[in-house]
Design an enzyme around this catalytic site. Structure first.
Site, PDB file in Angstrom:
ATOM      1  N   LYS A   1       4.779  -0.439   7.241  1.00  0.00           N
ATOM      2  CA  LYS A   1       4.973   0.475   6.202  1.00  0.00           C
ATOM      3  C   LYS A   1       5.995  -0.651   6.511  1.00  0.00           C
ATOM      4  O   LYS A   1       6.359  -0.879   5.057  1.00  0.00           O
ATOM      5  CB  LYS A   1       5.157   1.756   6.595  1.00  0.00           C
ATOM      6  CG  LYS A   1       5.912   2.444   5.088  1.00  0.00           C
ATOM      7  CD  LYS A   1       6.534   4.006   5.786  1.00  0.00           C
ATOM      8  CE  LYS A   1       8.008   3.326   5.754  1.00  0.00           C
ATOM      9  NZ  LYS A   1       9.431   4.482   5.783  1.00  0.00           N
TER      10      LYS A   1
ATOM     11  N   ASP B   1       4.348   5.184   1.928  1.00  0.00           N
ATOM     12  CA  ASP B   1       5.559   6.129   2.865  1.00  0.00           C
ATOM     13  C   ASP B   1       4.893   8.127   2.344  1.00  0.00           C
ATOM     14  O   ASP B   1       3.374   7.675   2.155  1.00  0.00           O
ATOM     15  CB  ASP B   1       6.308   6.129   2.113  1.00  0.00           C
ATOM     16  CG  ASP B   1       7.319   6.225   1.206  1.00  0.00           C
ATOM     17  OD1 ASP B   1       6.025   6.908   1.013  1.00  0.00           O
ATOM     18  OD2 ASP B   1       8.179   6.232   0.455  1.00  0.00           O
TER      19      ASP B   1
END
Ligand code: SF4
Length: 215
Positions: free
Chosen positions: A119, A137
């Site tokens: 991420k 996220d």
């Protein structure tokens, strides 16, 4: 792209035309550190500590050489600060030793750095290097699932891959920011603003809530 996804994204773009990274930074390396610090905490709390952090340790070399306790002290108001202090010190050390202090611009090299997972690497690729990337996220994940833009049981990686398959590559960065803002400011985790949401008619979560309430 399926029409629901198109509708959802266009709605989010209209609501948040200026959606962008809300972390404060001046260099790519500072951005990477801010993203590492933002895990499981808010951008606002990260932005409160980074001015002092970047002033105290103005270069990656300075951060790599810093006393761990001093780094901890500088960021102690954010969650998980002890682990994060270790990560950013090690991150700086690796950058200095392996990359002359310059942030690499490919996902493989980024994810080899301390504290940088998939991420974080995706955020860096999109924001620092404007390379097509779609970071998932907590907000993007929640929005994608509530609107059933991905399969019900999709995990974080599957969510990213499914969204990437459906969204044109040139739109990945904008889609990430729009979904993030929509989740952060409108489709909130605990109290989503469903009453004033124009996506009610296509929202699985909303339909489920309605069904539960009428049972
Ligand atoms: S209707 Fe509610 S849950 Fe669905 S997208 Fe809108 S705010 Fe989120």
């Amino acid at each position: 792209m399926q029409s629901k996804l198109r509708l959802a994204l266009d709605t989010m773009y209209a609501m948040y035309p200026d959606a962008c990274c809300e972390l404060d930074f001046k260099t790519n390396e500072q951005l990477a550190i801010a993203v590492i610090l933002s895990a499981q905490t808010t951008d606002i709390s990260v932005n409160k500590v980074t001015p002092n952090l970047f002033q105290t340790f103005p270069t990656m070399h300075a951060l790599a050489e810093a006393q761990l306790e001093q780094v901890e002290e500088t960021i102690k108001t954010i969650g998980l600060y002890r682990n994060k202090a270790k990560h950013i010190k090690q991150f700086a050390k690796q950058l200095v030793e392996d990359h002359d202090g310059i942030l690499p611009s490919n996902e493989h090299e980024l994810t080899a750095l301390a504290g940088v997972g998939r991420k974080t690497a995706n955020v860096i690729m999109g924001v620092a290097f404007q390379q097509p990337a779609l970071a998932v996220d907590t907000h993007v994940f929640r929005v994608a699932h509530r609107l059933a833009l991905v399969t019900q049981k999709a995990n974080v990686l599957q969510t990213e891959l499914q969204l990437k398959r459906k969204i044109p590559k040139q739109e990945w960065i904008d889609a990430h920011h729009a979904m993030l803002f929509f989740g952060r400011y409108h489709c909130l985790a605990r109290q989503p603003k469903c009453k004033e949401c124009s996506l009610q008619s296509v929202c699985n979560y909303y339909k489920q809530q309605k069904t539960t309430q009428s049972d």
